[in-house]
Design a protein around this motif. Structure first.
Motif, PDB file in Angstrom:
ATOM      1  N   GLU A 152       0.835  -1.222   0.000  1.00 31.17           N
ATOM      2  CA  GLU A 152       0.000   0.000   0.000  1.00 31.17           C
ATOM      3  C   GLU A 152       0.860   1.260   0.000  1.00 31.17           C
ATOM      4  O   GLU A 152       0.531   2.268  -0.616  1.00 31.17           O
ATOM      5  CB  GLU A 152      -0.949  -0.002   1.197  1.00 31.17           C
ATOM      6  CG  GLU A 152      -2.047   1.046   1.080  1.00 31.17           C
ATOM      7  CD  GLU A 152      -3.021   1.017   2.237  1.00 31.17           C
ATOM      8  OE1 GLU A 152      -4.059   1.683   2.121  1.00 31.17           O
ATOM      9  OE2 GLU A 152      -2.741   0.355   3.252  1.00 31.17           O
ATOM     10  N   LYS A 153       2.020   1.170   0.678  1.00 31.43           N
ATOM     11  CA  LYS A 153       2.929   2.330   0.747  1.00 31.43           C
ATOM     12  C   LYS A 153       3.487   2.699  -0.633  1.00 31.43           C
ATOM     13  O   LYS A 153       3.907   3.831  -0.858  1.00 31.43           O
ATOM     14  CB  LYS A 153       4.059   2.078   1.740  1.00 31.43           C
ATOM     15  CG  LYS A 153       4.910   0.860   1.442  1.00 31.43           C
ATOM     16  CD  LYS A 153       5.946   0.631   2.515  1.00 31.43           C
ATOM     17  CE  LYS A 153       6.805  -0.588   2.235  1.00 31.43           C
ATOM     18  NZ  LYS A 153       6.067  -1.850   2.388  1.00 31.43           N
ATOM     19  N   CYS A 154       3.491   1.716  -1.552  1.00 32.87           N
ATOM     20  CA  CYS A 154       3.950   1.961  -2.936  1.00 32.87           C
ATOM     21  C   CYS A 154       2.800   2.362  -3.856  1.00 32.87           C
ATOM     22  O   CYS A 154       3.007   2.540  -5.061  1.00 32.87           O
ATOM     23  CB  CYS A 154       4.631   0.713  -3.498  1.00 32.87           C
ATOM     24  SG  CYS A 154       6.022   0.147  -2.520  1.00 32.87           S
ATOM     25  N   GLY A 155       1.590   2.443  -3.298  1.00 39.70           N
ATOM     26  CA  GLY A 155       0.424   2.807  -4.112  1.00 39.70           C
ATOM     27  C   GLY A 155      -0.139   1.636  -4.901  1.00 39.70           C
ATOM     28  O   GLY A 155      -0.876   1.831  -5.865  1.00 39.70           O
TER      29      GLY A 155
ATOM     30  N   ALA B  71      10.185  -3.411  -5.770  1.00 44.06           N
ATOM     31  CA  ALA B  71       9.353  -3.877  -4.645  1.00 44.06           C
ATOM     32  C   ALA B  71       8.279  -4.839  -5.133  1.00 44.06           C
ATOM     33  O   ALA B  71       8.027  -5.883  -4.514  1.00 44.06           O
ATOM     34  CB  ALA B  71       8.721  -2.682  -3.945  1.00 44.06           C
ATOM     35  N   ALA B  72       7.643  -4.489  -6.265  1.00 51.08           N
ATOM     36  CA  ALA B  72       6.563  -5.332  -6.814  1.00 51.08           C
ATOM     37  C   ALA B  72       7.101  -6.678  -7.281  1.00 51.08           C
ATOM     38  O   ALA B  72       6.499  -7.723  -7.022  1.00 51.08           O
ATOM     39  CB  ALA B  72       5.875  -4.604  -7.962  1.00 51.08           C
ATOM     40  N   ASN B  73       8.265  -6.666  -7.950  1.00 50.84           N
ATOM     41  CA  ASN B  73       8.843  -7.897  -8.494  1.00 50.84           C
ATOM     42  C   ASN B  73       9.349  -8.812  -7.376  1.00 50.84           C
ATOM     43  O   ASN B  73       9.169 -10.031  -7.433  1.00 50.84           O
ATOM     44  CB  ASN B  73       9.974  -7.560  -9.467  1.00 50.84           C
ATOM     45  CG  ASN B  73      10.392  -8.753 -10.304  1.00 50.84           C
ATOM     46  OD1 ASN B  73       9.575  -9.614 -10.627  1.00 50.84           O
ATOM     47  ND2 ASN B  73      11.661  -8.831 -10.639  1.00 50.84           N
ATOM     48  N   ASN B  74       9.979  -8.229  -6.351  1.00 44.37           N
ATOM     49  CA  ASN B  74      10.470  -9.027  -5.223  1.00 44.37           C
ATOM     50  C   ASN B  74       9.324  -9.596  -4.394  1.00 44.37           C
ATOM     51  O   ASN B  74       9.489 -10.601  -3.698  1.00 44.37           O
ATOM     52  CB  ASN B  74      11.402  -8.202  -4.330  1.00 44.37           C
ATOM     53  CG  ASN B  74      12.746  -7.964  -4.987  1.00 44.37           C
ATOM     54  OD1 ASN B  74      13.122  -8.670  -5.918  1.00 44.37           O
ATOM     55  ND2 ASN B  74      13.467  -6.966  -4.527  1.00 44.37           N
ATOM     56  N   PHE B  75       8.176  -8.934  -4.448  1.00 42.76           N
ATOM     57  CA  PHE B  75       6.990  -9.405  -3.727  1.00 42.76           C
ATOM     58  C   PHE B  75       6.418 -10.668  -4.379  1.00 42.76           C
ATOM     59  O   PHE B  75       5.787 -11.484  -3.715  1.00 42.76           O
ATOM     60  CB  PHE B  75       5.946  -8.281  -3.708  1.00 42.76           C
ATOM     61  CG  PHE B  75       4.698  -8.604  -2.948  1.00 42.76           C
ATOM     62  CD1 PHE B  75       4.749  -9.028  -1.633  1.00 42.76           C
ATOM     63  CD2 PHE B  75       3.452  -8.481  -3.543  1.00 42.76           C
ATOM     64  CE1 PHE B  75       3.590  -9.322  -0.925  1.00 42.76           C
ATOM     65  CE2 PHE B  75       2.292  -8.764  -2.850  1.00 42.76           C
ATOM     66  CZ  PHE B  75       2.366  -9.193  -1.537  1.00 42.76           C
ATOM     67  N   LEU B  76       6.675 -10.829  -5.686  1.00 43.46           N
ATOM     68  CA  LEU B  76       6.220 -12.034  -6.401  1.00 43.46           C
ATOM     69  C   LEU B  76       7.239 -13.156  -6.237  1.00 43.46           C
ATOM     70  O   LEU B  76       8.433 -12.944  -6.432  1.00 43.46           O
ATOM     71  CB  LEU B  76       6.061 -11.734  -7.899  1.00 43.46           C
ATOM     72  CG  LEU B  76       4.842 -10.935  -8.331  1.00 43.46           C
ATOM     73  CD1 LEU B  76       4.998 -10.498  -9.781  1.00 43.46           C
ATOM     74  CD2 LEU B  76       3.560 -11.735  -8.165  1.00 43.46           C
ATOM     75  N   TRP B  77       6.767 -14.322  -5.877  1.00 36.95           N
ATOM     76  CA  TRP B  77       7.644 -15.506  -5.816  1.00 36.95           C
ATOM     77  C   TRP B  77       8.001 -15.902  -7.256  1.00 36.95           C
ATOM     78  O   TRP B  77       7.168 -15.741  -8.150  1.00 36.95           O
ATOM     79  CB  TRP B  77       6.887 -16.644  -5.135  1.00 36.95           C
ATOM     80  CG  TRP B  77       7.763 -17.746  -4.635  1.00 36.95           C
ATOM     81  CD1 TRP B  77       8.248 -18.783  -5.361  1.00 36.95           C
ATOM     82  CD2 TRP B  77       8.254 -17.933  -3.295  1.00 36.95           C
ATOM     83  NE1 TRP B  77       9.009 -19.609  -4.562  1.00 36.95           N
ATOM     84  CE2 TRP B  77       9.035 -19.120  -3.300  1.00 36.95           C
ATOM     85  CE3 TRP B  77       8.109 -17.222  -2.102  1.00 36.95           C
ATOM     86  CZ2 TRP B  77       9.661 -19.601  -2.146  1.00 36.95           C
ATOM     87  CZ3 TRP B  77       8.734 -17.695  -0.964  1.00 36.95           C
ATOM     88  CH2 TRP B  77       9.505 -18.870  -0.986  1.00 36.95           C
TER      89      TRP B  77
END
Length: 259
Positions: free
Chosen positions: A191-194, A214-220
């Protein structure tokens, strides 16, 4: 005979019914009832507030998805327009360099040199047929060149990105592999990244936005199936009729066969 003073009569009220003394309710029970009623009212209040919040969020997500759809369509039409203008003027239109790559590991671990093994670890490709998105820059392209005999990579289109995330999407939450089943999982972490929903995540990955890392690292890393119809030759480069190396937009065909 009994005396009249010995005879007792029930007390009758004005309506003609017998007056009964009601048992007094224990004070602890009254307190418990009041507390329960207050809890119930509070719970109902929270449920109503949560419903309103969900409704407003659904509207926001729908609006965002609509705006992204419009943006993708404009990007696609702009490319076609530029190509037609160039052709009309008798020139060639050279599209911009792609910013996003999808990398799939196609070979195992036997006989891998330490440097190649380290680069594959940095790309998060620890198993055969694992896939990840990579932001293309000078450093990442050099890394891809080092491990080129062990990977197949190219430039995914919007359909490929969307299908991978919706079908094979797993999230990395507290070092655990969690299936992507709800927007709230994304919202709690990004959420902090929008980024509050799946469409936000797809947009961030596809357009390589400022929160791409951040988005890519959040994906396994994606665990893909072995390709339908098999592979031609893992040890040979794609341009020589094999499977390894850069295959540009032909990666989309491989993704369809593996997804």
């Amino acid at each position: 005979t009994r005396r009249s003073s010995d005879l007792s009569f029930p007390v009758v009220n004005m309506a003609g019914t017998e007056a009964k003394k009601l048992p007094s309710v224990p004070e602890s029970l009254i307190k418990r009832r009041k507390a329960f009623a207050a809890m119930k009212a509070n719970r109902i209040k929270k449920t109503v507030a949560l419903k309103k919040l969900r409704k407003s969020k659904r509207k926001l997500i729908y609006k965002r998805a609509e705006s992204y759809h419009k943006e993708y369509r404009q990007m696609y039409r702009r490319e076609i327009r530029m190509f037609r203008m160039a052709r009309k003027a008798g020139n060639y239109y050279v599209p911009a360099q792609p910013k996003l790559a999808f990398v799939i590991r196609i070979r195992g671990i036997n006989g891998v040199s330490p440097k190649v093994r380290k680069v594959l670890q940095l790309l998060r490709l620890r198993q055969i047929f694992n896939g990840t998105f990579v932001k293309l820059n000078k450093a990442s392209i050099n890394m891809l060149k080092i491990v080129e005999p062990y990977i197949a990579w190219g430039y995914p289109n919007l359909k490929s990105v969307r299908e991978l995330i919706y079908k094979r999407g797993y999230l990395k939450i507290k070092k655990q592999r969690i299936p992507l089943t709800d927007n709230s999982l994304i919202e709690n972490q990004l959420e902090k990244c929008g980024i509050i929903c799946v469409e936000d995540l797809i947009h961030e990955i596809y357009t390589v936005g400022k929160n791409f890392k951040a988005a890519n690292n959040f994906l396994w890393p994606f665990k893909l199936s072995s390709p339908r119809g098999g592979m031609k030759k893992k040890t040979t480069h794609f341009v020589e009729g094999g499977d390894a190396g850069n295959r540009e937009d032909q990666i989309n065909r491989l993704i369809r066969r593996m997804n």
